[in-house]
Design an enzyme around this catalytic site. Structure first.
Site, PDB file in Angstrom:
ATOM      1  N   LYS A  13       0.824  -1.215   0.000  1.00  0.00           N
ATOM      2  CA  LYS A  13       0.000   0.000   0.000  1.00  0.00           C
ATOM      3  C   LYS A  13       0.852   1.257   0.000  1.00  0.00           C
ATOM      4  O   LYS A  13       0.538   2.229  -0.679  1.00  0.00           O
ATOM      5  CB  LYS A  13      -0.941   0.009   1.206  1.00  0.00           C
ATOM      6  CG  LYS A  13      -1.971  -1.116   1.217  1.00  0.00           C
ATOM      7  CD  LYS A  13      -2.982  -0.968   2.331  1.00  0.00           C
ATOM      8  CE  LYS A  13      -2.359  -1.011   3.709  1.00  0.00           C
ATOM      9  NZ  LYS A  13      -1.723  -2.317   4.024  1.00  0.00           N
ATOM     10  N   ARG A 122      12.554  -9.818   3.988  1.00  0.00           N
ATOM     11  CA  ARG A 122      13.101  -8.459   4.041  1.00  0.00           C
ATOM     12  C   ARG A 122      14.254  -8.369   5.029  1.00  0.00           C
ATOM     13  O   ARG A 122      14.244  -8.987   6.082  1.00  0.00           O
ATOM     14  CB  ARG A 122      12.014  -7.445   4.438  1.00  0.00           C
ATOM     15  CG  ARG A 122      11.068  -7.136   3.324  1.00  0.00           C
ATOM     16  CD  ARG A 122      10.300  -5.846   3.562  1.00  0.00           C
ATOM     17  NE  ARG A 122       9.531  -5.806   4.792  1.00  0.00           N
ATOM     18  CZ  ARG A 122       8.436  -5.055   4.942  1.00  0.00           C
ATOM     19  NH1 ARG A 122       8.013  -4.295   3.948  1.00  0.00           N
ATOM     20  NH2 ARG A 122       7.783  -5.052   6.089  1.00  0.00           N
TER      21      ARG A 122
END
Length: 210
Positions: A13, A122
């Site tokens: 987002k 990540r």
């Protein structure tokens, strides 16, 4: 256009919002930023919010709505805005409907499995802030930041068990917003698994801003 971005944590987002802000020329309105600014400026609403936060309590929805109402009345929101991090629940959406006309809820569809892979892969350099991914964008030397040579680590929020917990919270509290806005005919769903550029293109087509 007044826009809400829906999607699970790690769906992308933030990346999509940055593109839409530039493409559409409208601001991102973050409730977190609004709270920090109101407290820093010592406004009456900011003083109220600070009281709750200092007591370790959540700022009530009604107070957040009042702050949001002030923010979207500012000139830079005249052409529309993108809401960041709000609403998260049905009651928040119902309160929001009383102060603003939401034109579209853009839903970024990404499976839990893909999100777990993205987030658990990540890595971040705590020294310079550079980010990597062990599969899609690994550092040249395993565990070492390309930019400053410091160690890259997995953040606590990206640990698989934490990611699963955050996803469970999203499915319980926030995902019902798709049905809420869907009943109003405002949901546009796009596939968030095709890469950044294709996701941006799909969003632009869904919003009619090509």
């Amino acid at each position: 256009m007044n826009l809400i971005l829906l999607g699970a944590p790690g769906a992308g987002k933030g990346t999509l919002a940055a593109y839409l802000i530039e493409k559409m020329g409208i601001p991102s309105v973050s409730t977190g930023n609004i709270l920090r600014e109101a407290i820093a400026n010592n406004t009456p609403l900011g003083q109220q919010a600070k009281g709750f936060m200092d007591a370790g309590q959540l700022v009530p929805d009604g107070l957040v709505i009042d702050l949001l109402k002030e923010r979207i009345a500012q000139p830079d929101c005249a052409g529309g805005f993108i809401l960041d991090g709000f609403p998260r629940t049905i009651p928040q959406a119902e309160a929001l409907d009383k102060i603003a006309q939401i034109d579209c809820a853009l839903s970024l569809e990404v499976s839990d499995e893909v999100i777990e892979g993205r987030m658990s892969g990540r890595r971040v350099c705590l020294k310079c802030g550079a980010t990597y991914h062990i599969e899609n964008n690994p550092p040249k030397t395993d565990g070492v930041c390309d930019k400053c040579g410091d160690a890259v680590v997995i953040r606590k929020d990206d640990m698989p068990e934490v990611v699963r917990q955050r996803l469970a919270t999203y499915h319980k509290q926030t995902e019902p917003l798709k049905d809420y806005y869907g009943k109003q005919g405002k949901v546009k769903a796009i596939d968030g698994t095709k890469g950044i550029r294709m996701t941006e293109q799909a969003a632009a087509e869904a919003l009619g801003i090509n």
